[in-house]
Design a protein around this motif. Structure first.
Motif, PDB file in Angstrom:
ATOM      1  N   ILE A  12     -39.175 -47.533  -4.503  1.00 51.23           N
ATOM      2  CA  ILE A  12     -38.024 -46.638  -4.361  1.00 51.23           C
ATOM      3  C   ILE A  12     -37.297 -46.496  -5.695  1.00 51.23           C
ATOM      4  O   ILE A  12     -36.837 -45.402  -6.054  1.00 51.23           O
ATOM      5  CB  ILE A  12     -37.080 -47.168  -3.258  1.00 51.23           C
ATOM      6  N   TYR A  13     -37.208 -47.587  -6.452  1.00 51.78           N
ATOM      7  CA  TYR A  13     -36.579 -47.534  -7.768  1.00 51.78           C
ATOM      8  C   TYR A  13     -37.316 -46.540  -8.664  1.00 51.78           C
ATOM      9  O   TYR A  13     -36.699 -45.720  -9.355  1.00 51.78           O
ATOM     10  CB  TYR A  13     -36.591 -48.925  -8.391  1.00 51.78           C
ATOM     11  N   GLU A  14     -38.624 -46.613  -8.675  1.00 53.70           N
ATOM     12  CA  GLU A  14     -39.417 -45.736  -9.542  1.00 53.70           C
ATOM     13  C   GLU A  14     -39.336 -44.280  -9.103  1.00 53.70           C
ATOM     14  O   GLU A  14     -39.262 -43.368  -9.932  1.00 53.70           O
ATOM     15  CB  GLU A  14     -40.874 -46.196  -9.549  1.00 53.70           C
ATOM     16  N   ALA A  15     -39.341 -44.030  -7.798  1.00 51.32           N
ATOM     17  CA  ALA A  15     -39.386 -42.663  -7.288  1.00 51.32           C
ATOM     18  C   ALA A  15     -38.011 -42.011  -7.233  1.00 51.32           C
ATOM     19  O   ALA A  15     -37.863 -40.832  -7.577  1.00 51.32           O
ATOM     20  CB  ALA A  15     -40.027 -42.637  -5.903  1.00 51.32           C
ATOM     21  N   PHE A  16     -36.988 -42.753  -6.796  1.00 53.26           N
ATOM     22  CA  PHE A  16     -35.699 -42.139  -6.493  1.00 53.26           C
ATOM     23  C   PHE A  16     -34.529 -42.702  -7.292  1.00 53.26           C
ATOM     24  O   PHE A  16     -33.406 -42.217  -7.144  1.00 53.26           O
ATOM     25  CB  PHE A  16     -35.401 -42.276  -4.995  1.00 53.26           C
ATOM     26  N   GLY A  17     -34.741 -43.733  -8.089  1.00 54.27           N
ATOM     27  CA  GLY A  17     -33.667 -44.233  -8.921  1.00 54.27           C
ATOM     28  C   GLY A  17     -33.013 -45.497  -8.389  1.00 54.27           C
ATOM     29  O   GLY A  17     -33.393 -46.045  -7.355  1.00 54.27           O
ATOM     30  N   GLU A  18     -31.980 -45.935  -9.107  1.00 53.57           N
ATOM     31  CA  GLU A  18     -31.411 -47.252  -8.844  1.00 53.57           C
ATOM     32  C   GLU A  18     -30.506 -47.304  -7.619  1.00 53.57           C
ATOM     33  O   GLU A  18     -30.414 -48.343  -6.971  1.00 53.57           O
ATOM     34  CB  GLU A  18     -30.658 -47.753 -10.071  1.00 53.57           C
ATOM     35  N   LEU A  19     -29.820 -46.205  -7.264  1.00 55.57           N
ATOM     36  CA  LEU A  19     -28.914 -46.260  -6.117  1.00 55.57           C
ATOM     37  C   LEU A  19     -29.655 -46.464  -4.802  1.00 55.57           C
ATOM     38  O   LEU A  19     -29.314 -47.386  -4.039  1.00 55.57           O
ATOM     39  CB  LEU A  19     -28.038 -45.008  -6.063  1.00 55.57           C
ATOM     40  N   PRO A  20     -30.668 -45.644  -4.477  1.00 54.55           N
ATOM     41  CA  PRO A  20     -31.409 -45.915  -3.229  1.00 54.55           C
ATOM     42  C   PRO A  20     -32.073 -47.292  -3.241  1.00 54.55           C
ATOM     43  O   PRO A  20     -32.134 -47.952  -2.199  1.00 54.55           O
ATOM     44  CB  PRO A  20     -32.458 -44.792  -3.182  1.00 54.55           C
ATOM     45  N   ALA A  21     -32.559 -47.711  -4.415  1.00 51.98           N
ATOM     46  CA  ALA A  21     -33.191 -49.033  -4.496  1.00 51.98           C
ATOM     47  C   ALA A  21     -32.172 -50.133  -4.211  1.00 51.98           C
ATOM     48  O   ALA A  21     -32.483 -51.113  -3.525  1.00 51.98           O
ATOM     49  CB  ALA A  21     -33.814 -49.239  -5.879  1.00 51.98           C
ATOM     50  N   PHE A  22     -30.951 -49.959  -4.704  1.00 48.96           N
ATOM     51  CA  PHE A  22     -29.926 -50.971  -4.443  1.00 48.96           C
ATOM     52  C   PHE A  22     -29.550 -51.008  -2.966  1.00 48.96           C
ATOM     53  O   PHE A  22     -29.300 -52.089  -2.415  1.00 48.96           O
ATOM     54  CB  PHE A  22     -28.674 -50.712  -5.277  1.00 48.96           C
ATOM     55  N   VAL A  23     -29.486 -49.842  -2.319  1.00 48.71           N
ATOM     56  CA  VAL A  23     -29.183 -49.809  -0.878  1.00 48.71           C
ATOM     57  C   VAL A  23     -30.210 -50.643  -0.119  1.00 48.71           C
ATOM     58  O   VAL A  23     -29.862 -51.452   0.754  1.00 48.71           O
ATOM     59  CB  VAL A  23     -29.144 -48.364  -0.355  1.00 48.71           C
ATOM     60  N   LEU A  24     -31.493 -50.459  -0.458  1.00 48.47           N
ATOM     61  CA  LEU A  24     -32.539 -51.250   0.183  1.00 48.47           C
ATOM     62  C   LEU A  24     -32.376 -52.729  -0.143  1.00 48.47           C
ATOM     63  O   LEU A  24     -32.477 -53.587   0.749  1.00 48.47           O
ATOM     64  CB  LEU A  24     -33.912 -50.772  -0.276  1.00 48.47           C
ATOM     65  N   LEU A  25     -32.131 -53.034  -1.403  1.00 37.50           N
ATOM     66  CA  LEU A  25     -31.968 -54.434  -1.806  1.00 37.50           C
ATOM     67  C   LEU A  25     -30.809 -55.079  -1.054  1.00 37.50           C
ATOM     68  O   LEU A  25     -30.916 -56.217  -0.590  1.00 37.50           O
ATOM     69  CB  LEU A  25     -31.732 -54.509  -3.308  1.00 37.50           C
ATOM     70  N   TRP A  26     -29.742 -54.348  -0.897  1.00 35.02           N
ATOM     71  CA  TRP A  26     -28.553 -54.862  -0.221  1.00 35.02           C
ATOM     72  C   TRP A  26     -28.832 -55.171   1.243  1.00 35.02           C
ATOM     73  O   TRP A  26     -28.537 -56.260   1.730  1.00 35.02           O
ATOM     74  CB  TRP A  26     -27.422 -53.847  -0.363  1.00 35.02           C
ATOM     75  N   VAL A  27     -29.437 -54.199   1.954  1.00 29.93           N
ATOM     76  CA  VAL A  27     -29.679 -54.419   3.383  1.00 29.93           C
ATOM     77  C   VAL A  27     -30.776 -55.453   3.612  1.00 29.93           C
ATOM     78  O   VAL A  27     -30.776 -56.160   4.616  1.00 29.93           O
ATOM     79  CB  VAL A  27     -30.013 -53.103   4.116  1.00 29.93           C
ATOM     80  N   THR A  28     -31.712 -55.553   2.663  1.00 27.98           N
ATOM     81  CA  THR A  28     -32.723 -56.604   2.772  1.00 27.98           C
ATOM     82  C   THR A  28     -32.087 -57.974   2.616  1.00 27.98           C
ATOM     83  O   THR A  28     -32.412 -58.915   3.344  1.00 27.98           O
ATOM     84  CB  THR A  28     -33.822 -56.419   1.715  1.00 27.98           C
ATOM     85  N   LEU A  29     -31.154 -58.066   1.694  1.00 28.43           N
ATOM     86  CA  LEU A  29     -30.505 -59.331   1.417  1.00 28.43           C
ATOM     87  C   LEU A  29     -29.631 -59.791   2.578  1.00 28.43           C
ATOM     88  O   LEU A  29     -29.642 -60.966   2.953  1.00 28.43           O
ATOM     89  CB  LEU A  29     -29.662 -59.214   0.148  1.00 28.43           C
ATOM     90  N   ILE A  30     -28.876 -58.855   3.177  1.00 27.26           N
ATOM     91  CA  ILE A  30     -27.894 -59.263   4.183  1.00 27.26           C
ATOM     92  C   ILE A  30     -28.327 -58.975   5.615  1.00 27.26           C
ATOM     93  O   ILE A  30     -27.682 -59.451   6.553  1.00 27.26           O
ATOM     94  CB  ILE A  30     -26.521 -58.603   3.924  1.00 27.26           C
ATOM     95  N   ILE A  31     -29.423 -58.177   5.816  1.00 21.90           N
ATOM     96  CA  ILE A  31     -29.872 -57.862   7.182  1.00 21.90           C
ATOM     97  C   ILE A  31     -31.331 -58.244   7.400  1.00 21.90           C
ATOM     98  O   ILE A  31     -31.651 -59.139   8.170  1.00 21.90           O
ATOM     99  CB  ILE A  31     -29.697 -56.358   7.506  1.00 21.90           C
ATOM    100  N   ILE A  32     -32.232 -57.550   6.712  1.00 21.68           N
ATOM    101  CA  ILE A  32     -33.648 -57.622   7.065  1.00 21.68           C
ATOM    102  C   ILE A  32     -34.191 -59.040   6.942  1.00 21.68           C
ATOM    103  O   ILE A  32     -34.776 -59.578   7.893  1.00 21.68           O
ATOM    104  CB  ILE A  32     -34.472 -56.653   6.197  1.00 21.68           C
ATOM    105  N   ASN A  33     -34.007 -59.651   5.785  1.00 19.58           N
ATOM    106  CA  ASN A  33     -34.561 -60.988   5.588  1.00 19.58           C
ATOM    107  C   ASN A  33     -33.902 -62.032   6.480  1.00 19.58           C
ATOM    108  O   ASN A  33     -34.593 -62.758   7.205  1.00 19.58           O
ATOM    109  CB  ASN A  33     -34.455 -61.378   4.111  1.00 19.58           C
ATOM    110  N   PRO A  34     -32.581 -62.161   6.494  1.00 17.88           N
ATOM    111  CA  PRO A  34     -31.975 -63.215   7.320  1.00 17.88           C
ATOM    112  C   PRO A  34     -32.154 -63.016   8.816  1.00 17.88           C
ATOM    113  O   PRO A  34     -32.326 -63.987   9.550  1.00 17.88           O
ATOM    114  CB  PRO A  34     -30.497 -63.187   6.924  1.00 17.88           C
ATOM    115  N   THR A  35     -32.135 -61.752   9.306  1.00 18.33           N
ATOM    116  CA  THR A  35     -32.333 -61.551  10.743  1.00 18.33           C
ATOM    117  C   THR A  35     -33.768 -61.871  11.138  1.00 18.33           C
ATOM    118  O   THR A  35     -34.016 -62.473  12.199  1.00 18.33           O
ATOM    119  CB  THR A  35     -32.003 -60.112  11.164  1.00 18.33           C
TER     120      THR A  35
END
Length: 522
Positions: free
Chosen positions: A133-156
């Motif tokens: 996502i970083y390569e295709a769409f830039g840093e903002l969408p990549a950060f959104v994914l990183l954020w939700v992975t950190l606080i939702i996807i991985n821990p849940t």
């Protein structure tokens, strides 16, 4: 590196060079590494690997067999032991429809994994969908994914599997169905599981790898026992549960989407090898090969295991059971039924370990891009393990353990995950037209990623309809990424007192954990 030393760079970032004492120089190391495009695919530094000439470097040590093991070991966790109930309930009690959902879920996961094979061989960077996502769409969408992975996807995801582990460990001590295990007891056991594996992964990467090997053998053995026992039971003429297997119909309330959510949850982990792309030997060949071998293998095992379940348990018995494999063992294995809960507990224990082991790479890449605090990208000076990121995700996972409904956790996990994965595959389609000159050692027909994205969209929309409030919670947490991004990343002119506080806090945790950051790439 630049003309300034790493210590001076950190000091300049804080705005005050006089605050850094000479004794602190060995610890304060800048963790930010600029993003590297596919044209300059690096053997970049990732913590926990060996060093070469004072530089932390990434070694390509994952071969084809290791890649297959990573995928199979990551997929087979709690899903096959807990999701059969959810799939059957959402399939209106239809045995035939339930088996169809399991088969289609496997094929759907295979298509997604093949899309990731193209992405992984085109963008040969670790971090999975984050890097794509970083390569295709830039840093903002990549950060959104990183954020939700950190606080939702991985821990849940970790919490769900840990709860399943604890249930299978505790249930044999409460054989009376009218006297279930205390809920608090189950949740405390899940927290103990998470903390123990966090300690193991913080202590030693080789130790964590050995744990993964042992428990992968255990989970495969458990499924083989179930399949053999089920088919032996069916060979005795017990086939009544398969009569009129499609007689029930799916309602119009979106339950078919939830059936696929439960089925696809059991296949979760097919993308974990992409988090380790920079460590794969001949990744342009072995990444697709590992996927092509592992995914059909897991699908066959899963479908046969469900056939074995239905051969022994009626639809009503299966839906009433909170531990399908245990109910199966009690009816078929008799006095040897204790084997199954122990094997299942070992399976889920290993799945938690595999999640901790692989997901930490994603957070290192995020820190490498400067989108996570420097502390998250640091490693223990002697153990060479990503102690801060592992510790932080353990805390979040333990918090999610105390969410009351495990199905709610699965719904949170499925909604956010499939939205992110679908967006990553959108990046594949976008790059086909935006950067056609990129080298693509493995290339799919364009119709496969298009169909996969449409299926992800269908799952997301139907999931919203069927579990509206659960989805709103996941969406609300996702939206929090935007203010965090603009306040913590884009806003560079922060008050000096704030920068000093961050520097002091980071240094304090560095000394507490005895960790340092990754070194920069020239």
């Amino acid at each position: 590196m630049g003309d300034n030393s790493e210590v001076e760079n950190m000091a300049l970032a804080s705005g005050d060079t006089t605050e850094i004492k000479p004794s602190e120089e060995e610890l304060l190391v800048d963790a930010k590494i600029s993003h590297v495009t596919p044209e300059h695919q690096p053997n970049g530094p990732v913590a926990g690997d060996s060093t070469d000439g004072g530089q932390v470097t990434l070694k390509k040590e994952v071969g084809l067999f290791n890649g297959v093991t990573v995928i199979v070991g990551s997929i087979i966790g709690s899903g096959i032991f807990i999701s059969p109930k959810g799939v059957l309930e959402s399939s209106a009690g239809s045995v035939g429809m339930s088996l169809l959902v399991w088969t289609i879920s496997g094929l759907f996961s295979l298509v997604g994994a093949l899309c990731y094979a193209e992405l992984g061989t085109t963008i040969q960077l670790s971090g999975g969908e984050y890097s794509y996502i970083y390569e295709a769409f830039g840093e903002l969408p990549a950060f959104v994914l990183l954020w939700v992975t950190l606080i939702i996807i991985n821990p849940t995801g970790q919490a769900v599997v840990a709860l399943t582990f604890s249930y299978y460990v505790v249930q044999p001590f409460y054989p009376d169905p009218d006297c279930p295990p205390p809920d608090e007891f189950i949740r405390i056991a899940a927290v103990l599981c998470l903390t123990l594996l966090t300690f193991i992964n913080c202590w030693s990467v080789p130790l964590a790898t050995k744990v993964q090997d042992v428990f992968t053998v255990a989970k495969v053995s458990a499924l083989i026992i179930i399949i053999i026992a089920g088919f032996a039971y069916m060979a005795q003429g017990n086939t009544e549960n398969f009569e009129n297997s499609f007689e029930n119909k799916i309602g119009e309330d979106g339950s078919i989407a939830l059936a696929f959510y439960s089925g696809l949850f059991a296949y979760a982990g097919w993308n974990y090898l992409n988090y380790l792309t920079e460590e794969i030997k001949e990744s342009d060949q072995n990444l697709p090969r590992a996927i092509i071998i592992a995914m059909p293998l897991v699908t066959i095992i899963y479908v046969l295991a469900n056939v074995a379940y239905f051969a022994v348990l009626s639809p009503n018995e299966l839906m009433l059971s909170n531990a399908v494999a245990v109910s199966f063992a009690v009816k078929v294995l008799g006095p040897m039924a204790w084997i199954i809960p122990i094997a299942v507990a070992m399976s889920t224990f290993g799945a938690v370990n595999g999640g901790i082991l692989s997901q930490s790479r994603l957070f290192f890449v995020g820190a490498r891009e400067g989108q996570l605090p420097q502390l998250m990208g640091m490693i223990h000076v002697k153990r060479c393990t990503p102690l801060p990121s592992i510790f932080f995700t353990c805390i979040l996972s333990c918090m999610y353990v105390f969410v009351s409904e495990i199905d709610t956790l699965i719904n949170y996990f499925s909604f956010v995950t499939w939205l992110a994965i679908g967006f990553a595959v959108c990046g594949l389609i976008y790059l086909r037209f935006k950067k056609p000159e990129l080298k693509r050692p493995f290339k799919l027909n364009i119709m496969f990623p298009i169909a996969f994205v449409l299926a992800c969209l269908f799952l997301t929309v139907m999931g919203v309809i069927a579990a509206f409030y659960d989805t709103l919670i996941g969406l609300a947490i996702t939206i929090t990424a935007f203010p965090v991004y603009f306040l913590c990343i884009k806003w560079t002119d922060k008050p000096l007192v704030f920068l000093r506080m961050i520097t002091t806090t980071s240094f304090w945790f560095q000394r507490l954990f005895m960790v340092v950051g990754q070194q920069k790439i020239d």
